[in-house]
Design a protein around this motif. Structure first.
Motif, PDB file in Angstrom:
ATOM      1  N   PHE A 102      -4.641   1.600   6.423  1.00 41.99           N
ATOM      2  CA  PHE A 102      -4.067   2.603   7.319  1.00 41.99           C
ATOM      3  C   PHE A 102      -2.585   2.278   7.461  1.00 41.99           C
ATOM      4  O   PHE A 102      -2.226   1.204   7.931  1.00 41.99           O
ATOM      5  CB  PHE A 102      -4.777   2.537   8.683  1.00 41.99           C
ATOM      6  CG  PHE A 102      -4.354   3.599   9.648  1.00 41.99           C
ATOM      7  CD1 PHE A 102      -5.006   4.821   9.692  1.00 41.99           C
ATOM      8  CD2 PHE A 102      -3.301   3.381  10.537  1.00 41.99           C
ATOM      9  CE1 PHE A 102      -4.631   5.807  10.604  1.00 41.99           C
ATOM     10  CE2 PHE A 102      -2.906   4.356  11.439  1.00 41.99           C
ATOM     11  CZ  PHE A 102      -3.576   5.572  11.469  1.00 41.99           C
ATOM     12  N   ARG A 103      -1.721   3.210   7.021  1.00 42.87           N
ATOM     13  CA  ARG A 103      -0.282   2.932   6.980  1.00 42.87           C
ATOM     14  C   ARG A 103       0.503   3.941   7.812  1.00 42.87           C
ATOM     15  O   ARG A 103       0.263   5.140   7.735  1.00 42.87           O
ATOM     16  CB  ARG A 103       0.227   2.977   5.537  1.00 42.87           C
ATOM     17  CG  ARG A 103       1.736   2.774   5.402  1.00 42.87           C
ATOM     18  CD  ARG A 103       2.153   2.652   3.954  1.00 42.87           C
ATOM     19  NE  ARG A 103       1.837   3.844   3.192  1.00 42.87           N
ATOM     20  CZ  ARG A 103       2.590   4.964   3.163  1.00 42.87           C
ATOM     21  NH1 ARG A 103       3.703   5.015   3.869  1.00 42.87           N
ATOM     22  NH2 ARG A 103       2.238   5.993   2.437  1.00 42.87           N
ATOM     23  N   ILE A 104       1.429   3.423   8.633  1.00 41.10           N
ATOM     24  CA  ILE A 104       2.410   4.238   9.330  1.00 41.10           C
ATOM     25  C   ILE A 104       3.777   3.748   8.901  1.00 41.10           C
ATOM     26  O   ILE A 104       4.136   2.587   9.148  1.00 41.10           O
ATOM     27  CB  ILE A 104       2.254   4.126  10.863  1.00 41.10           C
ATOM     28  CG1 ILE A 104       0.875   4.619  11.290  1.00 41.10           C
ATOM     29  CG2 ILE A 104       3.347   4.918  11.568  1.00 41.10           C
ATOM     30  CD1 ILE A 104       0.606   6.078  11.003  1.00 41.10           C
ATOM     31  N   PHE A 105       4.550   4.617   8.242  1.00 43.95           N
ATOM     32  CA  PHE A 105       5.812   4.247   7.603  1.00 43.95           C
ATOM     33  C   PHE A 105       5.539   3.087   6.643  1.00 43.95           C
ATOM     34  O   PHE A 105       4.810   3.256   5.686  1.00 43.95           O
ATOM     35  CB  PHE A 105       6.890   3.941   8.644  1.00 43.95           C
ATOM     36  CG  PHE A 105       7.206   5.141   9.502  1.00 43.95           C
ATOM     37  CD1 PHE A 105       7.770   6.274   8.946  1.00 43.95           C
ATOM     38  CD2 PHE A 105       6.917   5.149  10.860  1.00 43.95           C
ATOM     39  CE1 PHE A 105       8.049   7.394   9.724  1.00 43.95           C
ATOM     40  CE2 PHE A 105       7.196   6.263  11.642  1.00 43.95           C
ATOM     41  CZ  PHE A 105       7.759   7.387  11.070  1.00 43.95           C
ATOM     42  N   ILE A 136      -2.106  -7.240   8.654  1.00 49.45           N
ATOM     43  CA  ILE A 136      -0.951  -6.344   8.640  1.00 49.45           C
ATOM     44  C   ILE A 136      -0.014  -6.754   7.504  1.00 49.45           C
ATOM     45  O   ILE A 136       0.360  -7.918   7.377  1.00 49.45           O
ATOM     46  CB  ILE A 136      -0.191  -6.391   9.981  1.00 49.45           C
ATOM     47  CG1 ILE A 136      -1.124  -5.980  11.129  1.00 49.45           C
ATOM     48  CG2 ILE A 136       1.029  -5.473   9.935  1.00 49.45           C
ATOM     49  CD1 ILE A 136      -0.471  -6.102  12.495  1.00 49.45           C
ATOM     50  N   LYS A 137       0.345  -5.764   6.664  1.00 52.56           N
ATOM     51  CA  LYS A 137       1.290  -6.007   5.581  1.00 52.56           C
ATOM     52  C   LYS A 137       2.285  -4.860   5.528  1.00 52.56           C
ATOM     53  O   LYS A 137       2.110  -3.839   6.192  1.00 52.56           O
ATOM     54  CB  LYS A 137       0.549  -6.140   4.240  1.00 52.56           C
ATOM     55  CG  LYS A 137      -0.350  -7.369   4.160  1.00 52.56           C
ATOM     56  CD  LYS A 137      -0.814  -7.622   2.736  1.00 52.56           C
ATOM     57  CE  LYS A 137      -1.636  -8.902   2.652  1.00 52.56           C
ATOM     58  NZ  LYS A 137      -2.018  -9.227   1.273  1.00 52.56           N
ATOM     59  N   ARG A 138       3.316  -5.040   4.720  1.00 54.42           N
ATOM     60  CA  ARG A 138       4.329  -3.996   4.559  1.00 54.42           C
ATOM     61  C   ARG A 138       4.174  -3.347   3.192  1.00 54.42           C
ATOM     62  O   ARG A 138       4.103  -4.026   2.176  1.00 54.42           O
ATOM     63  CB  ARG A 138       5.741  -4.576   4.712  1.00 54.42           C
ATOM     64  CG  ARG A 138       6.037  -5.049   6.132  1.00 54.42           C
ATOM     65  CD  ARG A 138       7.488  -5.465   6.291  1.00 54.42           C
ATOM     66  NE  ARG A 138       7.784  -5.854   7.660  1.00 54.42           N
ATOM     67  CZ  ARG A 138       8.137  -5.002   8.612  1.00 54.42           C
ATOM     68  NH1 ARG A 138       8.247  -3.714   8.330  1.00 54.42           N
ATOM     69  NH2 ARG A 138       8.394  -5.418   9.830  1.00 54.42           N
ATOM     70  N   PHE A 139       4.101  -2.025   3.210  1.00 54.24           N
ATOM     71  CA  PHE A 139       3.956  -1.274   1.970  1.00 54.24           C
ATOM     72  C   PHE A 139       4.444   0.138   2.237  1.00 54.24           C
ATOM     73  O   PHE A 139       4.266   0.662   3.336  1.00 54.24           O
ATOM     74  CB  PHE A 139       2.494  -1.242   1.520  1.00 54.24           C
ATOM     75  CG  PHE A 139       2.274  -0.570   0.195  1.00 54.24           C
ATOM     76  CD1 PHE A 139       2.599  -1.215  -0.981  1.00 54.24           C
ATOM     77  CD2 PHE A 139       1.743   0.702   0.133  1.00 54.24           C
ATOM     78  CE1 PHE A 139       2.391  -0.601  -2.217  1.00 54.24           C
ATOM     79  CE2 PHE A 139       1.534   1.333  -1.090  1.00 54.24           C
ATOM     80  CZ  PHE A 139       1.857   0.672  -2.261  1.00 54.24           C
ATOM     81  N   SER A 140       5.087   0.760   1.265  1.00 58.79           N
ATOM     82  CA  SER A 140       5.569   2.124   1.466  1.00 58.79           C
ATOM     83  C   SER A 140       5.481   2.913   0.177  1.00 58.79           C
ATOM     84  O   SER A 140       5.485   2.355  -0.915  1.00 58.79           O
ATOM     85  CB  SER A 140       7.019   2.113   1.966  1.00 58.79           C
ATOM     86  OG  SER A 140       7.864   1.483   1.014  1.00 58.79           O
ATOM     87  N   VAL A 141       5.389   4.228   0.334  1.00 56.57           N
ATOM     88  CA  VAL A 141       5.383   5.150  -0.798  1.00 56.57           C
ATOM     89  C   VAL A 141       6.433   6.212  -0.528  1.00 56.57           C
ATOM     90  O   VAL A 141       6.436   6.828   0.550  1.00 56.57           O
ATOM     91  CB  VAL A 141       4.002   5.816  -0.993  1.00 56.57           C
ATOM     92  CG1 VAL A 141       4.045   6.818  -2.137  1.00 56.57           C
ATOM     93  CG2 VAL A 141       2.935   4.759  -1.258  1.00 56.57           C
ATOM     94  N   ALA A 142       7.329   6.410  -1.481  1.00 50.78           N
ATOM     95  CA  ALA A 142       8.402   7.381  -1.292  1.00 50.78           C
ATOM     96  C   ALA A 142       7.846   8.754  -0.961  1.00 50.78           C
ATOM     97  O   ALA A 142       6.889   9.222  -1.565  1.00 50.78           O
ATOM     98  CB  ALA A 142       9.264   7.454  -2.560  1.00 50.78           C
ATOM     99  N   GLY A 143       8.461   9.402   0.023  1.00 47.46           N
ATOM    100  CA  GLY A 143       8.071  10.756   0.359  1.00 47.46           C
ATOM    101  C   GLY A 143       6.911  10.870   1.329  1.00 47.46           C
ATOM    102  O   GLY A 143       6.468  11.971   1.636  1.00 47.46           O
ATOM    103  N   THR A 166       1.287  -1.493   7.324  1.00 44.13           N
ATOM    104  CA  THR A 166      -0.035  -1.178   6.781  1.00 44.13           C
ATOM    105  C   THR A 166      -1.087  -2.122   7.326  1.00 44.13           C
ATOM    106  O   THR A 166      -0.925  -3.342   7.279  1.00 44.13           O
ATOM    107  CB  THR A 166      -0.019  -1.269   5.238  1.00 44.13           C
ATOM    108  OG1 THR A 166       1.042  -0.455   4.727  1.00 44.13           O
ATOM    109  CG2 THR A 166      -1.342  -0.802   4.651  1.00 44.13           C
ATOM    110  N   PHE A 167      -2.154  -1.551   7.833  1.00 43.65           N
ATOM    111  CA  PHE A 167      -3.310  -2.316   8.303  1.00 43.65           C
ATOM    112  C   PHE A 167      -4.372  -2.280   7.213  1.00 43.65           C
ATOM    113  O   PHE A 167      -4.772  -1.201   6.773  1.00 43.65           O
ATOM    114  CB  PHE A 167      -3.868  -1.727   9.599  1.00 43.65           C
ATOM    115  CG  PHE A 167      -2.891  -1.724  10.740  1.00 43.65           C
ATOM    116  CD1 PHE A 167      -2.865  -2.772  11.650  1.00 43.65           C
ATOM    117  CD2 PHE A 167      -1.991  -0.677  10.898  1.00 43.65           C
ATOM    118  CE1 PHE A 167      -1.961  -2.770  12.707  1.00 43.65           C
ATOM    119  CE2 PHE A 167      -1.080  -0.671  11.941  1.00 43.65           C
ATOM    120  CZ  PHE A 167      -1.066  -1.723  12.841  1.00 43.65           C
ATOM    121  N   ILE A 168      -4.818  -3.440   6.756  1.00 44.22           N
ATOM    122  CA  ILE A 168      -5.814  -3.495   5.696  1.00 44.22           C
ATOM    123  C   ILE A 168      -6.988  -4.364   6.121  1.00 44.22           C
ATOM    124  O   ILE A 168      -6.862  -5.237   6.976  1.00 44.22           O
ATOM    125  CB  ILE A 168      -5.219  -4.051   4.377  1.00 44.22           C
ATOM    126  CG1 ILE A 168      -4.880  -5.540   4.535  1.00 44.22           C
ATOM    127  CG2 ILE A 168      -4.001  -3.269   3.942  1.00 44.22           C
ATOM    128  CD1 ILE A 168      -4.579  -6.233   3.230  1.00 44.22           C
TER     129      ILE A 168
END
Length: 391
Positions: free
Chosen positions: A92-95, A108-115, A98-100
Motif C-alpha cells: 500500500f503506497r502513498i506517494f 515501511i519502505k520507499r518506492f515510487s512510480v512516475a505519474g 510504501t507499506f508492505i
C-alpha cells in the motif's frame, strides 16, 4: 545554478497554488452564496492586503492538505474492496511511502512510480481468471472518494468558522476533480485510470489473466523469490500481445526478465529487441525499462557500440532517478562501469553499495537476482553462483 532552479521551481509552485486557491475560493463563493462575481471583485478591491494574503494562504494550505487525504482514502478504497472480494494484501503506497507485508509483519519502505500518487497492490484470489472479480477492486477508490464527498457536503450549510468552510469547499472541489479523473475512462501517461480498467477488464479473459499474472509476479518478487525460481507457467504466454496495453505488454517483459535472471544473455537480448521494435506502441515507462535492459545485454554480450548509442542523456536521467528504488538500475550501472568505462573499482563500489542497501528495496527477489548477476560479472565467488552463458 541548480539551487536557483530549485528556488524558481518552489516559487512557481507557490504562485500556482495561490492562483488555484484563489480560483477555487472565488468559484465556491459564487456557487454557494448569493454573491455575484462583480460583487466579489468589488469586495476584493476594498479588502485589506493582509487579510487577502491570509485568505489566499489558507486556500493554498487547504488544497495541499486535501490532496494526501483524498489519495489515502482512494487507495484505502481499493484495499477494502479488494479484500472484500478475496484479494490478499501485498503493498500500500502513498506517494513514496510504501507499506508492505514481509514475514507476516508490516514494514515501511520507499518506492515510487512516475505519474502516480499512490497504489494498492493485492494478490488475486486463487480461482480461474475468467471468474476473477475485478470491478469492485478497481471501483473501490472512486467509491471511497464519493463517500468522502457526501460526508463533507453538509459542512457547507452548517454554521462554522470561515476557514473551516473554506477548507470544506476546497476539499469538495478537489475531491470532485479526483472522482472525475478516475471515473471518466482515460489513459494518463499511457496508463489506464480506474474507469478505463473497469471497462477494459469487463468480460475480458485475456486482460484479467494479464492482470492476475502481473499481481502474482509482483507479490512473489516482494517475498524475495527470484524470477528464475518462479513456476514457469506463472509467466503465461505472450502471443498476440497488444503492445499499447500496459497489462498485456507486462507479460513479455516478465518473460524477457526471467531470461536475464537465468543469465541466458542472447535469448534475453532477442526478447528485449523484439519488445523494443514496438517502442512507439509501448508506454514510455516500459520503453525506458526495455532500453535499460538492452544497454545491459549489449554490454554483457560484447556490443559496446550499441550500448553507447542506447545510453542517451535521457536514459541516464531515468536510471539516476530510479536507482534508489530499483536495484536493476545498480546492476546496469555496474555493467556500464565495468564494460563501457573499464573501471572495475567503480563497478565493485556499486556492487558493495547495493549489498549495504539491499534491505531498503521493495522487490527483494529482484535484488537477489541483480546481486547474483553482478557477482557473476565481477567474478565474485559465492555459494549461490550460477553457470552462465558465455559471451
Amino acid at each position: 545554478m541548480s539551487i536557483l532552479k530549485k528556488a524558481i521551481k518552489i516559487l512557481s509552485s507557490l504562485l500556482l497554488g495561490g492562483i488555484i486557491g484563489m480560483t477555487i475560493s472565488t468559484a465556491a463563493i459564487v456557487l454557494f452564496t448569493d454573491t455575484t462575481i462583480q460583487e466579489f471583485i468589488g469586495k476584493l478591491t476594498r479588502i485589506d492586503i493582509t487579510d487577502a494574503i491570509v485568505s489566499a494562504s489558507v486556500g493554498v494550505l487547504c488544497f495541499i492538505v486535501s490532496i494526501p487525504i483524498l489519495i489515502l482514502l482512494h487507495e484505502a478504497g481499493h484495499l477494502v474492496c479488494g479484500l472484500l472480494t478475496g484479494y490478499r494484501f501485498v503493498s500500500f503506497r502513498i506517494f513514496n511511502i510504501t507499506f508492505i507485508k514481509h514475514n507476516n509483519r508490516i514494514r515501511i519502505k520507499r518506492f515510487s512510480v512516475a505519474g502516480t500518487g499512490g497504489q494498492c497492490l493485492l494478490t488475486p484470489p486463487d480461482m480461474s481468471e475468467t471468474k476473477m472479480p475485478t470491478m469492485l477492486y478497481n471501483a473501490g477508490g472512486i467509491i471511497a472518494n464519493l463517500l468522502a464527498l457526501f460526508a463533507v457536503l453538509p459542512a457547507l450549510w452548517l454554521p462554522s468558522h470561515p476557514f473551516v468552510k473554506e477548507f470544506a469547499v476546497i476539499f469538495i472541489i478537489t475531491d470532485i476533480f479526483i472522482i472525475l479523473t478516475n471515473t471518466i475512462p482515460m489513459k494518463i501517461n499511457g496508463i489506464g485510470n480506474d474507469g478505463h480498467n473497469i471497462l477494459a477488464l469487463h468480460n475480458n479473459t485475456k486482460g484479467k489473466r494479464a492482470l492476475a499474472l502481473q499481481l502474482r509476479l509482483n507479490a512473489l518478487l516482494q517475498e524475495g523469490v527470484r524470477p528464475k525460481d518462479m513456476p514457469k507457467e506463472l509467466f503465461g504466454e505472450d502471443n498476440d500481445t497488444d503492445y499499447s496495453n500496459p497489462m498485456e505488454v507486462a507479460i513479455p517483459i516478465a518473460n524477457a526478465s526471467r531470461l536475464v535472471d537465468e543469465m541466458k544473455w542472447h535469448e534475453a537480448l532477442s526478447a528485449f529487441e523484439e519488445l523494443y521494435s514496438h517502442k512507439s506502441e509501448i508506454i514510455k515507462l516500459y520503453a525506458d525499462e526495455i532500453a535499460c535492459e538492452l544497454v545491459f545485454l549489449s554490454l554483457i554480450t560484447g556490443n559496446t557500440e550499441k550500448a553507447i548509442q542506447l545510453y542517451s542523456d535521457e536514459l541516464k536521467k531515468y536510471i539516476s532517478a530510479y536507482r534508489k528504488v530499483m536495484s536493476s538500475k545498480e546492476r546496469i550501472l555496474c555493467a556500464i562501469a565495468l564494460f563501457m568505462d573499464h573501471d572495475e573499482p567503480k563497478a565493485r563500489d556499486i556492487y558493495d553499495n547495493l549489498v549495504k542497501r539491499k534491505e531498503a528495496y521493495l522487490l527483494q527477489g529482484e535484488v537477489k537476482s541483480d546481486l547474483a548477476i553482478m557477482e557473476n560479472m565481477l567474478g565474485i565467488r559465492t555459494s549461490g553462483n550460477e553457470e552462465t552463458e558465455t559471451t
